[in-house]
Scaffold this motif. Structure first.
Motif, mmCIF file in Angstrom:
data_model
loop_
_atom_site.group_PDB
_atom_site.id
_atom_site.type_symbol
_atom_site.label_atom_id
_atom_site.label_comp_id
_atom_site.label_asym_id
_atom_site.label_seq_id
_atom_site.Cartn_x
_atom_site.Cartn_y
_atom_site.Cartn_z
ATOM 1 N N ARG A 132 1.168 -53.416 20.649
ATOM 2 C CA ARG A 132 1.517 -53.650 19.118
ATOM 3 C C ARG A 132 3.070 -53.104 19.059
ATOM 4 N NH1 ARG A 132 -3.842 -52.791 18.996
ATOM 5 N NH2 ARG A 132 -3.942 -50.980 18.769
ATOM 6 N N ALA A 133 2.435 -51.429 19.012
ATOM 7 C CA ALA A 133 4.525 -50.978 18.937
ATOM 8 C C ALA A 133 5.587 -51.738 19.565
ATOM 9 C CB ALA A 133 4.482 -49.653 20.217
ATOM 10 N N LYS A 134 5.733 -51.988 20.320
ATOM 11 C CA LYS A 134 6.402 -53.591 20.977
ATOM 12 C C LYS A 134 6.909 -54.363 20.329
ATOM 13 C CE LYS A 134 6.769 -52.666 25.776
ATOM 14 N NZ LYS A 134 7.310 -53.260 27.583
ATOM 15 N N ALA A 135 5.903 -55.466 19.860
ATOM 16 C CA ALA A 135 5.920 -56.010 18.511
ATOM 17 C C ALA A 135 7.009 -55.587 17.464
ATOM 18 C CB ALA A 135 4.377 -57.102 19.121
ATOM 19 N N GLU A 136 6.040 -54.575 17.038
ATOM 20 C CA GLU A 136 6.671 -54.096 16.033
ATOM 21 C C GLU A 136 8.111 -53.761 15.944
ATOM 22 O OE1 GLU A 136 3.729 -50.868 14.797
ATOM 23 O OE2 GLU A 136 2.444 -52.217 13.997
ATOM 24 N N ARG A 137 8.751 -53.089 16.822
ATOM 25 C CA ARG A 137 10.298 -53.334 17.013
ATOM 26 C C ARG A 137 10.447 -54.296 17.173
ATOM 27 N NH1 ARG A 137 14.029 -50.374 16.417
ATOM 28 N NH2 ARG A 137 15.540 -49.931 17.432
ATOM 29 N N TYR A 138 9.968 -55.391 17.702
ATOM 30 C CA TYR A 138 11.458 -56.628 17.612
ATOM 31 C C TYR A 138 10.813 -57.010 16.667
ATOM 32 C CZ TYR A 138 10.514 -56.431 22.937
ATOM 33 O OH TYR A 138 10.006 -56.279 24.108
ATOM 34 N N ALA A 139 10.043 -57.421 15.680
ATOM 35 C CA ALA A 139 9.710 -57.005 14.384
ATOM 36 C C ALA A 139 11.208 -56.591 13.368
ATOM 37 C CB ALA A 139 9.066 -57.465 13.946
ATOM 38 N N ALA A 140 11.390 -55.724 13.619
ATOM 39 C CA ALA A 140 12.157 -54.502 13.082
ATOM 40 C C ALA A 140 13.822 -54.970 13.466
ATOM 41 C CB ALA A 140 11.917 -53.133 13.061
ATOM 42 N N LEU A 141 13.567 -55.367 14.477
ATOM 43 C CA LEU A 141 15.988 -55.880 15.228
ATOM 44 C C LEU A 141 15.749 -57.020 14.726
ATOM 45 C CD1 LEU A 141 14.743 -54.386 19.000
ATOM 46 C CD2 LEU A 141 16.856 -53.433 17.254
ATOM 47 N N SER A 142 14.621 -57.927 14.445
ATOM 48 C CA SER A 142 15.638 -59.750 14.135
ATOM 49 C C SER A 142 16.518 -59.302 12.653
ATOM 50 C CB SER A 142 13.681 -60.236 13.221
ATOM 51 O OG SER A 142 13.787 -61.417 12.636
ATOM 52 N N GLY A 143 16.951 -60.460 12.793
ATOM 53 C CA GLY A 143 17.926 -60.389 11.720
ATOM 54 C C GLY A 143 19.360 -59.606 11.906
ATOM 55 N N ARG A 144 19.567 -58.958 13.275
ATOM 56 C CA ARG A 144 20.510 -57.984 13.569
ATOM 57 C C ARG A 144 21.454 -58.581 14.411
ATOM 58 N NH1 ARG A 144 17.115 -52.345 13.711
ATOM 59 N NH2 ARG A 144 19.318 -51.572 14.429
ATOM 60 N N ASP A 180 17.664 -46.164 24.536
ATOM 61 C CA ASP A 180 16.607 -47.516 24.981
ATOM 62 C C ASP A 180 16.490 -48.006 23.818
ATOM 63 O OD1 ASP A 180 14.145 -46.341 23.994
ATOM 64 O OD2 ASP A 180 14.283 -45.466 25.894
ATOM 65 N N LEU A 181 16.127 -49.249 23.781
ATOM 66 C CA LEU A 181 15.651 -50.252 23.011
ATOM 67 C C LEU A 181 14.941 -50.299 21.716
ATOM 68 C CD1 LEU A 181 15.205 -53.821 23.448
ATOM 69 C CD2 LEU A 181 13.475 -52.749 21.714
ATOM 70 N N MET A 182 13.679 -48.913 21.917
ATOM 71 C CA MET A 182 12.848 -48.109 21.268
ATOM 72 C C MET A 182 13.438 -47.063 20.744
ATOM 73 S SD MET A 182 10.361 -49.989 21.228
ATOM 74 C CE MET A 182 8.194 -49.173 20.834
ATOM 75 N N THR A 183 14.592 -46.387 20.840
ATOM 76 C CA THR A 183 14.834 -45.430 20.450
ATOM 77 C C THR A 183 16.619 -45.854 19.715
ATOM 78 O OG1 THR A 183 16.217 -44.235 22.521
ATOM 79 C CG2 THR A 183 13.752 -44.312 22.255
ATOM 80 N N VAL A 184 16.972 -46.242 20.017
ATOM 81 C CA VAL A 184 18.390 -46.109 19.207
ATOM 82 C C VAL A 184 18.556 -46.178 17.995
ATOM 83 C CG1 VAL A 184 18.857 -48.012 21.239
ATOM 84 C CG2 VAL A 184 18.625 -48.514 19.167
#
Length: 376
Positions: A132-144, A180-184
């Motif tokens: 779930r945490a990864k899915a939320e992270r990927y959603a947050a990166l959408s549009g960038r 990393d991807l989660m902390t940038v």
């Protein structure tokens, strides 16, 4: 001779102890560097849809990849991105707009995959929560604007701020440990993360500068043995060089800004004038070279502030420990610029500091505006 070796060994051990004491030891087994071609490369190589071989990831250079895509109609380029988003999005030499598109598809696909894992009631709750945490992270990166997105390991990405085609100049930021991807873009360190650094630099320099936050290698976690050796830097250095090879046909040579452990990555990348107009080191533990002249491009170093804990790390290199010469030492031969107003290891990009103003001036090529620090 024995006394000198003893002092060197003591210095090397002290480097590890100082780094470890500053932030706690990393895991004993260290980080496994993500290297090699991007995910999905086997399916890419096996794809015969176009009736001709596709450039082989990991072997084809950026110029070969660029020439291949230049010979394809846009419809075929997009079709390849749809079929192989993780390859196209991470393949240096692919047109940058197509990489943005491919990585948007890859993010969506990885988000859906993680949501599927999170919904699997047969899995332990710990695994479902991580998904779930990864899915939320990927959603947050959408549009960038992502020039790279690799979900393997702790995740890697390269994000662009500004317009690569229209900007007069481009800077690439290479971060250090715990990136990393989660902390940038973690909120707890607004000017110490790759995203925070990039946003601050662009705000200082204006639209004339595009900035790339390149978290494209496996960084050390916390500060321990991984941070005290060049192992991960050596694995990441070729990735940085290839990334710049794919970038500079659009941008021209860039300014490379390297923070903390990232300075070791930059120093080992073998950059040349065709890739970089200059290299700037900030908060460096040492650069794994003896002199600035070894780097083949102009080198600046930002004066460490009094609160930067990296100043307690001895500049030694012995039995693989430490990163060698202090780039701020006069004998190293770099130009030292002022950092007045900065605080701590992660404060060099803070608004209002002399360091940020100098980074903007160097990145824009306005060297007459650079404020140099006195020799100490």
């Amino acid at each position: 001779m024995r006394a000198r070796m003893g002092r060197a060994l003591a210095g090397g051990l002290l480097a590890v102890l100082a780094v470890g004491g500053a932030g706690g030891w990393a895991a004993a087994d260290g980080q496994q560097a993500v290297t090699g071609p991007p995910p999905g490369s086997a399916a890419w190589v096996a794809d015969t849809t176009l009736g001709l071989p596709l450039p082989e990831p990991g072997r084809a250079g950026a110029a070969e990849v660029a020439a291949f895509f230049a010979g394809l109609p846009q419809a075929q380029q997009r079709a390849l991105a749809v079929r192989h988003p993780l390859v196209v999005g991470n393949l240096d030499g692919v047109p940058y707009a197509l990489r943005y598109f491919a990585n948007s598809l890859a993010l969506r696909g990885e988000r859906d995959r993680e949501l599927s894992v999170a919904a699997d009631a047969t899995l332990p709750e710990r695994d479902r929560a991580a998904a779930r945490a990864k899915a939320e992270r990927y959603a947050a990166l959408s549009g960038r604007q992502l020039l790279a997105f690799d979900p393997r390991g702790r995740g890697q990405l390269a994000e662009v701020f500004g317009d690569l085609a229209d900007a007069e100049r481009t800077a690439v930021i290479v971060p250090g440990a715990d990136s990393d991807l989660m902390t940038v873009d973690r909120a707890s360190s607004p000017y110490g993360t790759p995203t925070g650094m990039a946003k601050a630099l662009r705000a200082e320099a204006g639209d004339r500068l595009a900035v790339v936050a390149w978290t494209g290698y496996t960084t050390p976690v916390k500060v321990g043995l991984d941070a005290a050796t060049a192992r991960l830097a050596r694995a990441g250095a070729p990735r940085l060089s290839r990334f710049l090879d794919g970038l500079v046909p659009t941008t021209g040579p860039v300014t490379v800004l390297c923070h903390s452990y990232g300075t070791a990555v930059c120093s080992l990348a073998g950059l040349g004038p065709a890739q970089a107009t200059g290299l700037v080191a900030l908060g460096s533990p040492g650069m794994d070279v003896d002199r600035a002249a070894d780097l083949r491009v102009p080198v600046w170093v930002v004066r460490r502030n009094d609160e930067d804990w990296i100043d307690r790390v001895p500049n030694v290199s012995f039995l693989g420990l430490g990163h060698g010469a202090d780039p701020e030492a006069p004998a190293f031969g770099a130009r030292t610029v002022a950092s007045t107003g900065s605080h701590g290891h992660s404060g060099y990009f803070a608004p209002g500091t002399a360091s940020l103003a100098n980074l903007a001036a160097i990145s824009l090529g306005e060297l007459d505006r650079v404020a140099y620090a006195p020799v100490r």
